[in-house]
Write a protein that holds these residues in place. Sequence first.
Motif, PDB file in Angstrom:
ATOM      1  N   LYS A   9       0.840  -1.204   0.000  1.00 50.20           N
ATOM      2  CA  LYS A   9       0.000   0.000   0.000  1.00 50.20           C
ATOM      3  C   LYS A   9       0.872   1.250   0.000  1.00 50.20           C
ATOM      4  O   LYS A   9       0.597   2.198  -0.722  1.00 50.20           O
ATOM      5  CB  LYS A   9      -0.891   0.010   1.269  1.00 50.20           C
ATOM      6  N   LEU A  12       2.217   1.999  -3.177  1.00 51.72           N
ATOM      7  CA  LEU A  12       1.201   2.551  -4.056  1.00 51.72           C
ATOM      8  C   LEU A  12       1.006   4.030  -3.768  1.00 51.72           C
ATOM      9  O   LEU A  12       0.900   4.830  -4.679  1.00 51.72           O
ATOM     10  CB  LEU A  12      -0.125   1.823  -3.832  1.00 51.72           C
ATOM     11  N   SER A  17       5.462   0.483  -7.665  1.00 52.83           N
ATOM     12  CA  SER A  17       4.986  -0.885  -7.554  1.00 52.83           C
ATOM     13  C   SER A  17       6.151  -1.826  -7.427  1.00 52.83           C
ATOM     14  O   SER A  17       6.200  -2.851  -8.048  1.00 52.83           O
ATOM     15  CB  SER A  17       4.175  -1.233  -8.795  1.00 52.83           C
ATOM     16  N   SER A 352      -6.138  -3.586 -11.743  1.00 55.46           N
ATOM     17  CA  SER A 352      -6.756  -2.621 -10.820  1.00 55.46           C
ATOM     18  C   SER A 352      -6.203  -1.222 -11.016  1.00 55.46           C
ATOM     19  O   SER A 352      -5.035  -1.044 -11.361  1.00 55.46           O
ATOM     20  CB  SER A 352      -6.470  -3.029  -9.372  1.00 55.46           C
ATOM     21  N   TYR A 353      -7.050  -0.263 -10.759  1.00 53.00           N
ATOM     22  CA  TYR A 353      -6.626   1.142 -10.708  1.00 53.00           C
ATOM     23  C   TYR A 353      -6.875   1.660  -9.308  1.00 53.00           C
ATOM     24  O   TYR A 353      -7.812   1.233  -8.633  1.00 53.00           O
ATOM     25  CB  TYR A 353      -7.389   1.977 -11.748  1.00 53.00           C
ATOM     26  N   TYR A 354      -6.038   2.564  -8.911  1.00 49.06           N
ATOM     27  CA  TYR A 354      -6.134   3.064  -7.546  1.00 49.06           C
ATOM     28  C   TYR A 354      -7.027   4.307  -7.510  1.00 49.06           C
ATOM     29  O   TYR A 354      -7.049   5.100  -8.452  1.00 49.06           O
ATOM     30  CB  TYR A 354      -4.729   3.421  -7.038  1.00 49.06           C
ATOM     31  N   PHE A 408      -5.883   8.354  -0.846  1.00 49.71           N
ATOM     32  CA  PHE A 408      -5.881   7.167  -1.698  1.00 49.71           C
ATOM     33  C   PHE A 408      -6.833   6.120  -1.135  1.00 49.71           C
ATOM     34  O   PHE A 408      -7.195   6.173   0.048  1.00 49.71           O
ATOM     35  CB  PHE A 408      -4.480   6.549  -1.745  1.00 49.71           C
ATOM     36  N   GLY A 409      -7.175   5.161  -1.985  1.00 52.94           N
ATOM     37  CA  GLY A 409      -7.893   3.974  -1.520  1.00 52.94           C
ATOM     38  C   GLY A 409      -9.177   4.317  -0.786  1.00 52.94           C
ATOM     39  O   GLY A 409      -9.968   5.156  -1.224  1.00 52.94           O
ATOM     40  N   HIS A 451     -11.031   8.447  -9.557  1.00 54.98           N
ATOM     41  CA  HIS A 451     -11.796   7.259  -9.956  1.00 54.98           C
ATOM     42  C   HIS A 451     -13.175   7.636 -10.479  1.00 54.98           C
ATOM     43  O   HIS A 451     -13.870   6.806 -11.050  1.00 54.98           O
ATOM     44  CB  HIS A 451     -11.903   6.292  -8.771  1.00 54.98           C
ATOM     45  N   THR A 462      -2.505  -0.297 -10.630  1.00 57.69           N
ATOM     46  CA  THR A 462      -1.775  -0.860  -9.487  1.00 57.69           C
ATOM     47  C   THR A 462      -1.686  -2.369  -9.672  1.00 57.69           C
ATOM     48  O   THR A 462      -2.698  -3.061  -9.639  1.00 57.69           O
ATOM     49  CB  THR A 462      -2.500  -0.586  -8.157  1.00 57.69           C
TER      50      THR A 462
END
Lengths: 526, 526
Positions: A9, A12, A17, A352-354, A408-409, A451, A462
């Motif tokens: 994480k 990221l 990465s 996946s995209y963050y 993020f996330g 997003h 990611t």
Amino acid sequence: MSRRDFISKASLLAGSSYPAMMALGLLKAAPAEAFNLEGKGTGKHVIILGAGLAGMAAAYELKKLGYKCTILEARDRSGGRIWTVRNNTRETELDGVEQRAKFDEGMYFNAGAARIPHHHELSMHYCRELGVQLETYNNINEAGFIYNDGQGALANKRIRIREIHNDMRGYTSELLAKAVDQDALDKPMTVEDKEILIEYLRSEGELDPDKLYKGTPRRGYITPPGAGDAPGKLADPYELSEIIRSGLIGHSFYNIGDYIYEQQMTMLQPVGGMDMITKAFERKVGKDIQYKAEVREIRKTTEGARVVYADSTGKNKELEGDFCICTIPLPVLSTIKSDFSSAVLRAVDNVSYYEAGKIGLQFKRRFWEEDDHVYGGISRTNMDIHQIFYPSNGFLSKKGTLVGYYNFGDKAVKVGNLSHAEREKLALEQGSKIHPQYMKEFESSFSLAWHKIRYSQGAFATYTSESRERFYPALLQPDGPVYFAGEHTTYLTAWMAGAFESARRSVRDLHERVMHTQQVEVKHKG
Amino acid sequence: MSRRDFISKASLLAGSSYPAMMALGLLKAAPAEAFNLEGKGTGKHVIILGAGLAGMAAAYELKKLGYKCTILEARDRSGGRIWTVRNNTRETELDGVEQRAKFDEGMYFNAGAARIPHHHELSMHYCRELGVQLETYNNINEAGFIYNDGQGALANKRIRIREIHNDMRGYTSELLAKAVDQDALDKPMTVEDKEILIEYLRSEGELDPDKLYKGTPRRGYITPPGAGDAPGKLADPYELSEIIRSGLIGHSFYNIGDYIYEQQMTMLQPVGGMDMITKAFERKVGKDIQYKAEVREIRKTTEGARVVYADSTGKNKELEGDFCICTIPLPVLSTIKSDFSSAVLRAVDNVSYYEAGKIGLQFKRRFWEEDDHVYGGISRTNMDIHQIFYPSNGFLSKKGTLVGYYNFGDKAVKVGNLSHAEREKLALEQGSKIHPQYMKEFESSFSLAWHKIRYSQGAFATYTSESRERFYPALLQPDGPVYFAGEHTTYLTAWMAGAFESARRSVRDLHERVMHTQQVEVKHKG
């Protein structure tokens, strides 16, 4: 969260990465800066999907080789995730209402990419080649704050990063110096090596003659030194247990962002905004861009590639070319009809995209400089705003725009689900805990959730070790006439350098194929 | 050299004097930024000796209060040790021949003060008030090099600072994590605290699941990550014993310069050269400066102060004033006739000044950026050149001027004793070990030894605890009508902020005296 997950994480957050990278073998060197391809692609037409950096850099290099390029860009601007928000910038998120920036003229913030690592050769190269002036992006500032919303004597108040950095250097140096002294290490060391190590630790931690950490001017003063009889007044250091129990060395405050390769000083930024780079490319390939051209279908034909797109009036149009370079982010590409191979489609659907969010806040007064002596850098918290970024330019001027959150996330999803007004409220309320001046000095905001941004639908790709192995390889081969480029086709995900490296990679591969075909044709004719 | 001596020396190198500061009691706060003195000094004439920052700032503040000021300046320029060397800058050192800079137009280096700590309130204040634009001075750059001329596998070659920083963070974190794990600390810690500390150390050192340091991308790549199948290739870390035995954590390479309060990021510099500050002051007090006025005598009279100086023709002239503010550096003042008290004269004769040398090197090409990805920051060595400073401005442009050495004490004396040609040769030869491009790209140099610069005769005052106690207090009181100002009258020796704080201190003291006298006179008349 396991340690491995955390590091992943954290990487990221830092935009890279490398756990995945490290898990894979070491295969092939990245292309060097020199890019001297031989032969001409005259007569060949390449349709490029997306006028972000990957698309524009590909067109720029292809045109040097004589290719005809057409860039289809869904937006009315170039740059993609290189996006500087200025007065009157407009944006409507996927489920949102139109937002329009009300900043003073000359005020801006970089909503996407904001900083350039000095070792990203192609980012530096294109700035140099295209005459984009760079200045230092001050990513590390010991005067920034940390704020832990939680339990403990040092929680719920702002603390200078330098205080914790130097207290921790002091305590860990003290603890290790004593362990070395007492031969409490399981690694054997010679007496001479131990002596040198202990002296080094003394200097690292500024330990006293008994090898104890008792505080240091490095952490700042209560009253600074001055003229006359003013030697300055030091505060006592925090207790180690107090730091630990107040969460200040907990995972929200690990120093990873200071240390990782991508964020080490020196970092740089274009003078005047990150869009100086997109404008520089526009000067080279702007007339090849068709704006407001929303791609609907990508087809492989016997002759090359056929792309169906809706023009600015919403009317479908078709474009045929010998090749196509597709830089469309995968979450968007996933919604576009195509006859890609199943391997490509699985990659498109499964990488996946963050999620990431940012808010720019314009203030009447640069109180962070005037009152708090903070010039650039970052404050870190465990609140939803995650971090506050202070501008590395315009020092000492009257007004300023800072990034009130860059999260993020989960935090980005949570905040991104709020209305713009609610996001602003959250940014101001949480930011006020670090800067009480916020409420009085605030003027206007512009927020975004990557997003939920149409034509991006994510901040950056990611990869996990697994998705690198299962899905990534399909994106590295052309699917018939279609090449894939963009940060998601690199090990430099989230960075502009990824866009540039991928552009060159696709151009090189495409051009080699054309040159090979030409040779075959020449032989055939001969 | 004892540890205490070393720390003291290191502090000097860093330009501060906090060991002495810490040894003394904590007496009085430095003046805050606000400086709102009441009353007017109209009709009073203050002779200010020296048009450096202390002298000009004193005149600037006194004039706001209505005083008449005359600044006597021995040189034909203002600024003193704030000195930006540009094309055609001329200087003749005390025992030397005239040197003239042959730089391209627009190229420069700051021969004296070069960087501003963000927390030096008055430095920032005057830049803000006088409209001097600031930019980041990139004092910390992980891409800089260290080069140890000595024994060991890693000696005699350039090594990126980031490699040693991250290897040492890794090894010390590993060693301490194991000691904590095995309860080998003499400080009791709870199980919970130990767990948090160990997780923190894992992140600090990027330790593997077994808490071992096995290298990290933080130290950089052999081959950087790129597009396609290029995850990047990592090098193995250096062995701890190899680092130790190659001198890379020896005292020449302690990280003090990265950590101390005065050199922590953020640091700043004026856009266009440090002399932008002196020019800004000149716009305010320039017409009060008499240049080429070399002070010969300073006398206390019944009416005030009388100063004898030689004008530009060498002819002696006299100037009388109500007060005098003397900012002349003590080694120079020591050669000037006066009737100062014996306490003042002892201070003037006995306070030490540090030796320092610098050389500016103009190169045809910014190879440190183009070839080595070094944008600002410092390379450190144990050679005579001590350090190389890379410019924090003009990134990506064609030519560049870097500081080829900035050395102190014995090294500065040794190099300062050479001719300009020999200094240049030494700088190029030693610098070539770090940058082999030196010889090919070099164009011209300008070198100086501050201890041999007329009217300065030293880089900055350096106090020990003893000299602070014995000599310093005499400089803090007016000697009759004469007030002393300059960095040597502060706990901010070597910094511009010292000049500013001392200027305000002398203005405040002088003005309080005048106001008090006025009150007495009013009473007398009334």
